[in-house]
Design a protein around this motif. Structure first.
Motif, PDB file in Angstrom:
ATOM      1  N   SER A   1       4.782   5.248 -12.154  1.00  0.00           N
ATOM      2  CA  SER A   1       5.393   5.244 -10.820  1.00  0.00           C
ATOM      3  C   SER A   1       4.913   6.398  -9.955  1.00  0.00           C
ATOM      4  O   SER A   1       5.391   6.584  -8.840  1.00  0.00           O
ATOM      5  N   VAL A   2       3.955   7.153 -10.439  1.00  0.00           N
ATOM      6  CA  VAL A   2       3.472   8.335  -9.733  1.00  0.00           C
ATOM      7  C   VAL A   2       2.820   7.975  -8.396  1.00  0.00           C
ATOM      8  O   VAL A   2       2.958   8.693  -7.415  1.00  0.00           O
ATOM      9  N   PHE A   3       2.113   6.856  -8.349  1.00  0.00           N
ATOM     10  CA  PHE A   3       1.347   6.512  -7.157  1.00  0.00           C
ATOM     11  C   PHE A   3       2.063   5.526  -6.232  1.00  0.00           C
ATOM     12  O   PHE A   3       1.441   4.918  -5.375  1.00  0.00           O
ATOM     13  N   ASP A   4       3.371   5.402  -6.380  1.00  0.00           N
ATOM     14  CA  ASP A   4       4.116   4.521  -5.478  1.00  0.00           C
ATOM     15  C   ASP A   4       4.030   5.055  -4.049  1.00  0.00           C
ATOM     16  O   ASP A   4       4.051   6.263  -3.820  1.00  0.00           O
ATOM     17  N   LEU A   5       3.927   4.139  -3.106  1.00  0.00           N
ATOM     18  CA  LEU A   5       3.837   4.505  -1.696  1.00  0.00           C
ATOM     19  C   LEU A   5       5.213   4.460  -1.048  1.00  0.00           C
ATOM     20  O   LEU A   5       6.089   3.734  -1.494  1.00  0.00           O
ATOM     21  N   ASP A   6       5.370   5.226   0.015  1.00  0.00           N
ATOM     22  CA  ASP A   6       6.601   5.246   0.789  1.00  0.00           C
ATOM     23  C   ASP A   6       6.314   4.576   2.132  1.00  0.00           C
ATOM     24  O   ASP A   6       5.754   5.199   3.031  1.00  0.00           O
ATOM     25  N   PHE A   7       6.687   3.310   2.256  1.00  0.00           N
ATOM     26  CA  PHE A   7       6.389   2.551   3.464  1.00  0.00           C
ATOM     27  C   PHE A   7       7.233   2.989   4.662  1.00  0.00           C
ATOM     28  O   PHE A   7       7.014   2.521   5.759  1.00  0.00           O
ATOM     29  N   ASN A   8       8.159   3.913   4.447  1.00  0.00           N
ATOM     30  CA  ASN A   8       8.931   4.468   5.555  1.00  0.00           C
ATOM     31  C   ASN A   8       8.294   5.747   6.104  1.00  0.00           C
ATOM     32  O   ASN A   8       8.758   6.285   7.095  1.00  0.00           O
ATOM     33  N   ALA A   9       7.247   6.221   5.442  1.00  0.00           N
ATOM     34  CA  ALA A   9       6.560   7.444   5.867  1.00  0.00           C
ATOM     35  C   ALA A   9       5.215   7.077   6.499  1.00  0.00           C
ATOM     36  O   ALA A   9       4.743   5.948   6.388  1.00  0.00           O
ATOM     37  N   SER A  10       4.591   8.051   7.133  1.00  0.00           N
ATOM     38  CA  SER A  10       3.322   7.825   7.830  1.00  0.00           C
ATOM     39  C   SER A  10       2.164   7.605   6.853  1.00  0.00           C
ATOM     40  O   SER A  10       2.256   7.960   5.668  1.00  0.00           O
ATOM     41  N   LEU A  11       1.087   7.069   7.384  1.00  0.00           N
ATOM     42  CA  LEU A  11      -0.136   6.888   6.604  1.00  0.00           C
ATOM     43  C   LEU A  11      -0.646   8.245   6.131  1.00  0.00           C
ATOM     44  O   LEU A  11      -1.004   8.396   4.957  1.00  0.00           O
ATOM     45  N   ASP A  12      -0.667   9.237   7.026  1.00  0.00           N
ATOM     46  CA  ASP A  12      -1.115  10.588   6.663  1.00  0.00           C
ATOM     47  C   ASP A  12      -0.341  11.122   5.457  1.00  0.00           C
ATOM     48  O   ASP A  12      -0.936  11.603   4.494  1.00  0.00           O
ATOM     49  N   TYR A  13       0.974  11.051   5.560  1.00  0.00           N
ATOM     50  CA  TYR A  13       1.830  11.565   4.484  1.00  0.00           C
ATOM     51  C   TYR A  13       1.507  10.862   3.159  1.00  0.00           C
ATOM     52  O   TYR A  13       1.330  11.523   2.126  1.00  0.00           O
ATOM     53  N   ASN A  14       1.442   9.549   3.190  1.00  0.00           N
ATOM     54  CA  ASN A  14       1.175   8.786   1.971  1.00  0.00           C
ATOM     55  C   ASN A  14      -0.185   9.115   1.371  1.00  0.00           C
ATOM     56  O   ASN A  14      -0.302   9.292   0.159  1.00  0.00           O
TER      57      ASN A  14
ATOM     58  N   GLU B   1      -4.618  -2.329  -3.070  1.00  0.00           N
ATOM     59  CA  GLU B   1      -4.021  -3.381  -2.230  1.00  0.00           C
ATOM     60  C   GLU B   1      -2.754  -2.873  -1.538  1.00  0.00           C
ATOM     61  O   GLU B   1      -2.512  -3.185  -0.371  1.00  0.00           O
ATOM     62  N   GLN B   2      -1.957  -2.100  -2.236  1.00  0.00           N
ATOM     63  CA  GLN B   2      -0.768  -1.504  -1.622  1.00  0.00           C
ATOM     64  C   GLN B   2      -1.166  -0.562  -0.487  1.00  0.00           C
ATOM     65  O   GLN B   2      -0.513  -0.528   0.556  1.00  0.00           O
ATOM     66  N   THR B   3      -2.239   0.184  -0.686  1.00  0.00           N
ATOM     67  CA  THR B   3      -2.710   1.085   0.371  1.00  0.00           C
ATOM     68  C   THR B   3      -3.192   0.284   1.575  1.00  0.00           C
ATOM     69  O   THR B   3      -2.969   0.679   2.718  1.00  0.00           O
TER      70      THR B   3
END
Length: 185
Positions: free
Chosen positions: A66-79, A123-125
């Motif tokens: 789960s380390v590389f999970d993305l936060d779709f509520n945060a910006s692209l830069d942050y992710n 794909e998530q990215t």
């Protein structure tokens, strides 16, 4: 279907891989040592994994589940910054370093690892990039596949050739440099 006993044995074996790699490198890793550390026979290991490289891939998957999970509520830069920082740490760990060796030495296994593990994360990215386009953060006509390669390549380069973990300021500069041409005017 896996039983609880099988699941525990597999976990014990993967823990043994991690422990062995913390003491020595991939070239010294043996199935015999892993089996002894895990308290199982070699045949038990070979029932689930064909080669020690498969054990390294599985140990890396386990460690980074789960380390590389993305936060779709945060910006692209942050992710992207978070992804690159986490990747740097993961690849600098003994299992990550072993993974780099395995990927260089076992091209077919590396291709399978890419398809099963890295491609779904990529794909998530892409979905995150589409979201950023929709929110007007970046332009839609930017070569995003090249952008992703440009972001992740330097991390591998720093670790492999300079034996250095890219720090937060390096990653910040990298993300800004790569995203700058994609920004909407």
């Amino acid at each position: 279907m896996e039983t609880g006993k099988s699941s525990r044995r597999k976990q014990c074996i993967l823990n043994a891989v991690i422990a062995a790699l913390e003491e020595s490198d991939y070239s010294s890793l043996t199935v015999e040592d892993i089996a002894a550390r895990a308290g199982v026979g070699k045949s038990t290991i070979y029932r689930w994994w064909k080669h020690k490289s498969d054990l390294v891939f599985e140990a890396f998957r386990e460690q980074t589940a789960s380390v590389f999970d993305l936060d779709f509520n945060a910006s692209l830069d942050y992710n992207l910054k978070q992804q690159l920082l986490k990747l740097s740490c993961a690849l600098n760990h003994p299992v990550g370093r072993a993974l780099l060796v395995v990927m260089a030495e076992h091209r077919e296994a590396a291709g399978e690892f890419f398809r099963q593990y890295l491609l779904p994360r990529r794909e998530q990215t892409r979905k995150l990039i589409q979201q950023a386009i929709g929110q007007g953060e970046i332009q839609a006509d930017y070569p995003f596949e090249l952008m992703l390669d440009t972001l992740y390549g330097p991390i591998h380069y720093q670790i492999i050739f300079f034996n250095r973990i890219p720090d937060e300021s390096y990653i910040e500069a990298l993300v800004q440099l790569v995203l700058h041409p994609a920004r909407t005017p």
